[in-house]
Design a protein around this motif. Sequence first.
Motif, short mmCIF file in Angstrom:
data_model
loop_
_atom_site.label_atom_id
_atom_site.label_comp_id
_atom_site.label_asym_id
_atom_site.label_seq_id
_atom_site.Cartn_x
_atom_site.Cartn_y
_atom_site.Cartn_z
N ILE A 71 8.35 -7.47 -3.59
CA ILE A 71 8.15 -7.49 -2.14
C ILE A 71 6.98 -6.59 -1.76
CG2 ILE A 71 9.48 -5.72 -0.92
CD1 ILE A 71 9.92 -9.37 -0.42
N VAL A 72 6.84 -5.45 -2.47
CA VAL A 72 5.71 -4.56 -2.18
C VAL A 72 4.39 -5.28 -2.43
CG1 VAL A 72 4.51 -2.49 -2.91
CG2 VAL A 72 6.96 -2.46 -2.68
N LEU A 78 3.90 -8.39 -2.67
CA LEU A 78 3.77 -9.54 -1.77
C LEU A 78 3.13 -9.11 -0.45
CD1 LEU A 78 4.60 -12.50 -1.09
CD2 LEU A 78 6.70 -11.56 -0.20
N GLY A 79 3.66 -8.01 0.12
CA GLY A 79 3.09 -7.49 1.35
C GLY A 79 1.65 -7.06 1.14
#
Lengths: 345, 348
Positions: free
Chosen positions: A148-149, A151-152
């Motif tokens: 998620i990191v 991805l952001g």
Amino acid sequence: MMNKADVKETSNFAKLLKKEQGSIVRIFILIGIIIFAQIINPAFLSSFNVNSILVMICIYGFLGMAQTMVMFIGELNLTLGVQIAFAPVVGLQATKLIYRLFGTDITSSTIYIVDGLVPIFIITLITGIVLGFVCGWLTLTFKIPSLIVTLGMMYMLTGLCYNVSGSASFCVYLTIPGINVLTSGKILGLPICFWILLVVYAVMIFLMHYTTFGRRIYATGGNTKAAGYAGINTKAWKIITFVLSGFFCSMAAVIWTSRMESVDPSQGAGLQFYALAIAVIGGINIAGGKGTVFGTLIGSAIMTVVLNLMAMVGLYSWYQDIVIGVIILLTSLQQAIELYRETHR
Amino acid sequence: MRLKLQEKVIYMTKESSISEKEKQNVSSSPSLGQKLRSSELFVLLVVLVVVFLVGAIARGDHFLNSTNFSNIFRSGSVVGILGLGATCVILVGEFDLSIGSIMAFSAVAGATFITKTKLEVPGIIFTVLVGALAGMINGLLVTKGKIKSLMATLGMMTLLGGCAEWISKGLPIYLYDFEVYMGVGKNKILGIPEPLYFFAAIAIVLGVIYSTTVVGKKIYYTGANPRAAHLCGINTDAYKIMGFMISGGCAAMAAVILCAMNSHAVNTIATGQEMTGIAVAVIGGTMLGGGRGNIWGSVIGAFIFQMILNVLALSGLGTYTEQTLKGLIVILVVIAYQIINERKRRSR
């Protein structure tokens, strides 16, 4: 179970063979593909094509290595594709600024850059290291899944890329003498970047398999908790792998820039999944702590040769996607079966 | 000796007084305000209202008019349906990277079906079925093939992306002749855009199943601890496959709405949408790793996401800055949730 005497008797070479078992099978597959390609199209092993394959192996090899490093500790890095564009863009803009401070303008008619090759490449590499550190730091400080990191970060960098380049969605040409020395210059008949790749891989193979550096990373990836109890600073080692990942990705970006002789804010989009595919084809397991660096090299070679072959035969790009998808699924299936056999022996 | 005894007595009385206090705390149920503050849904609603107010104050009439709101509802429905699909997969502890490609593949396959047979409603159902089938293949690869979901869906992403391009030859399939299909994206019923009805229907069905029924409970257990759930006799494989099928079906439905809005189906329909679903689910409070989060959170999350994008677009920052802020929001939200959870765990 082996007793101590047996362990002593098995030579280093036999151990190496056992460790690289998967890679050796893959080498034979690679040779098979090359022979097949040569039969289909005799121009496959022409010096021009071999040269272009070797340069592509460098780009894919560094990308695959970047993904491999974080996969060793069971994490992922999805920023790799965007970083191929972002790092050179930052390098370019920063170099422009630095030169402007000293009173020289290195741009000519807005889209040509005429000077400052070394600073561009150095800042590109530094950017990669910083990005890797940021990803690793965020992942570990806040205990967020790296997926998620990154991805952001991927979203952010895609936007920032255009912001930093001054909203120029066109590419900037680097007409600096010696820009293509990495890819066109040759030592002993091989492109210079290929030698760099070999040296880096040799260093990494040595570090990963023969020093405490590698053993600690493998331990961290295999079982983070156990490694922590054994006194390994798992947090630091994880951040180190992220930094290395960013660095290797920037190496790929440098070679890419050298080959294209231009910087385009949209270049490299989607390559993060290629990087993942290369690592998986090379036998790296997404669960962490498995696989060898050498495997990734073979994986990138297989990927490049297959892509090159399909382009030569004249298959449409959608067939390439389909073939790569099938390869990813088959290799992961094979890994899953292997794991099942290991656990149910 | 005596001193020590005294100390002990004092200590014991202290302890007993504490325990009495605790007992009082337990017996008096927390007030409504406390309950609300501790619930994530309430926090999400507050964020939604704040975003709304910021938009209203900063952009005034540009933000507060019916055209803009029907736009927000339309795009919010697409994003929300994707988010619901992603939530269903994340709740069972898996990932679906192939959402974008399933969108492209099912849209192109459905559009081809419609242009060949001229059947519109069956065509839409066919599209959704194709999506669900692709999701089922994902689920089978993950559960029966024992491949990590990240790898399986990555492979399917490349594969289906290629297939979508192969079917359409990279060309758009125009759908101007099919009014029912186009209506899915463009029509309004009672002044409300049609996509919102689809979104509401999917959200209510899923929300009721996930929060009130036994099936929902089993899905949560599957996500929280698959091994324990399996040992308790829950068919975890079936629920995982179901999660992937819902995700695929939702992706296909979102694709239908997008295609109808654009009046054509093309294989690049999902470019930039691949990760939107995951982002929405995360904003809605779904925890990666499974078993925590809920459907209603994702519904509100979708509108927060879309409204922020809308306000950014109206403020004229440009697409690229928008993209930057989109990424920043995702990271900040995850960090915020992580900090809140850490505090909760400590206070317990």
